[in-house]
Design a protein around this motif. Structure first.
Motif, PDB file in Angstrom:
ATOM      1  N   THR A   2       0.870  -1.255  -0.133  1.00  0.00           N
ATOM      2  CA  THR A   2       0.099   0.087   0.026  1.00  0.00           C
ATOM      3  C   THR A   2       0.910   1.263  -0.115  1.00  0.00           C
ATOM      4  O   THR A   2       1.875   1.043   0.300  1.00  0.00           O
ATOM      5  N   ILE A   3       0.395   2.377  -0.312  1.00  0.00           N
ATOM      6  CA  ILE A   3       1.213   3.591  -0.338  1.00  0.00           C
ATOM      7  C   ILE A   3       1.304   3.890   1.195  1.00  0.00           C
ATOM      8  O   ILE A   3       0.482   3.882   1.985  1.00  0.00           O
ATOM      9  N   PRO A   4       2.469   4.219   1.449  1.00  0.00           N
ATOM     10  CA  PRO A   4       2.956   4.663   2.958  1.00  0.00           C
ATOM     11  C   PRO A   4       2.041   5.869   3.321  1.00  0.00           C
ATOM     12  O   PRO A   4       1.672   6.680   2.582  1.00  0.00           O
ATOM     13  N   SER A   5       1.709   5.732   4.656  1.00  0.00           N
ATOM     14  CA  SER A   5       0.842   6.668   5.137  1.00  0.00           C
ATOM     15  C   SER A   5       1.422   8.298   5.125  1.00  0.00           C
ATOM     16  O   SER A   5       0.531   9.074   5.017  1.00  0.00           O
ATOM     17  N   GLU A   6       2.531   8.221   5.357  1.00  0.00           N
ATOM     18  CA  GLU A   6       3.126   9.696   5.196  1.00  0.00           C
ATOM     19  C   GLU A   6       2.877  10.352   3.915  1.00  0.00           C
ATOM     20  O   GLU A   6       2.562  11.570   3.754  1.00  0.00           O
ATOM     21  N   GLU A  13      -0.774  16.795   6.585  1.00  0.00           N
ATOM     22  CA  GLU A  13       0.167  16.965   7.470  1.00  0.00           C
ATOM     23  C   GLU A  13       0.886  18.265   7.324  1.00  0.00           C
ATOM     24  O   GLU A  13       1.432  19.189   8.198  1.00  0.00           O
ATOM     25  N   PHE A  14       1.067  18.881   5.958  1.00  0.00           N
ATOM     26  CA  PHE A  14       1.779  19.789   5.581  1.00  0.00           C
ATOM     27  C   PHE A  14       0.733  21.151   6.024  1.00  0.00           C
ATOM     28  O   PHE A  14       1.378  21.970   6.324  1.00  0.00           O
ATOM     29  N   GLU A  15      -0.492  20.978   5.904  1.00  0.00           N
ATOM     30  CA  GLU A  15      -1.197  22.015   6.366  1.00  0.00           C
ATOM     31  C   GLU A  15      -1.024  22.301   7.852  1.00  0.00           C
ATOM     32  O   GLU A  15      -0.859  23.427   8.556  1.00  0.00           O
ATOM     33  N   ARG A  16      -0.793  21.051   8.606  1.00  0.00           N
ATOM     34  CA  ARG A  16      -0.577  21.160  10.085  1.00  0.00           C
ATOM     35  C   ARG A  16       0.757  21.785  10.211  1.00  0.00           C
ATOM     36  O   ARG A  16       0.944  22.703  11.397  1.00  0.00           O
ATOM     37  N   PHE A  17       1.749  21.384   9.694  1.00  0.00           N
ATOM     38  CA  PHE A  17       2.963  22.053   9.709  1.00  0.00           C
ATOM     39  C   PHE A  17       3.028  23.558   9.684  1.00  0.00           C
ATOM     40  O   PHE A  17       3.628  24.439  10.373  1.00  0.00           O
TER      41      PHE A  17
END
Length: 144
Positions: A2-6, A13-17
């Protein structure tokens, strides 16, 4: 596999960053924080060899990693880390007319990056970099 979750959650996650960077810098919007983030990442990258920069990039979240390596001049020789008095000026050189980086810009981005990386992998990567690299990323550790 599967596609890695990251990678599946890269945008969220970038929006949170970006929110973390914005808030740590006391800026009003993530748009205002953009040039600050780019400036801090480029300022750090300019002090690394190509191999060191790639090794460091590998521990960053996917979108931050992409920003770190974007628009890279591979022919530029690394700068020394001992030019600390001019680091904030270098950060502010990114799109200067639209750069809202406060004096605490480096600390704000350090705070945001440290909140979004695997801490052990990040410290291992820093330990392999030239003198001065760890100091750059040690600007704030509280709350990270």
């Amino acid at each position: 596999m599967t596609i890695p979750s990251e990678y599946q959650r890269a945008t969220v996650e970038f929006e949170r960053f970006m929110v973390d960077a914005r808030d740590a810098a006391g800026l009003a919007t993530t748009n205002m924080a953009w040039n600050m983030v780019v400036g801090v990442l480029r300022t750090f990258r300019r002090r690394l060899s190509t191999q060191d920069a790639i090794d460091f990039a590998n521990v960053l979240p996917p979108v931050v990693r992409a920003i770190f390596v974007a628009d890279w001049d591979f022919n530029e020789s690394p700068l020394p880390f001992d030019q600390n008095e001019s680091l904030i000026d270098e950060v502010r050189d990114v799109r200067r007319a639209h750069n809202f980086s406060p004096d605490s810009a480096i600390q704000a981005v350090v705070h945001a990056v440290r909140r979004h990386v695997d801490h052990e992998a990040f410290e291992r990567a820093l330990a392999k970099l030239p003198a001065g690299a760890a100091k750059f990323w040690a600007a704030t550790r509280e709350g990270c």
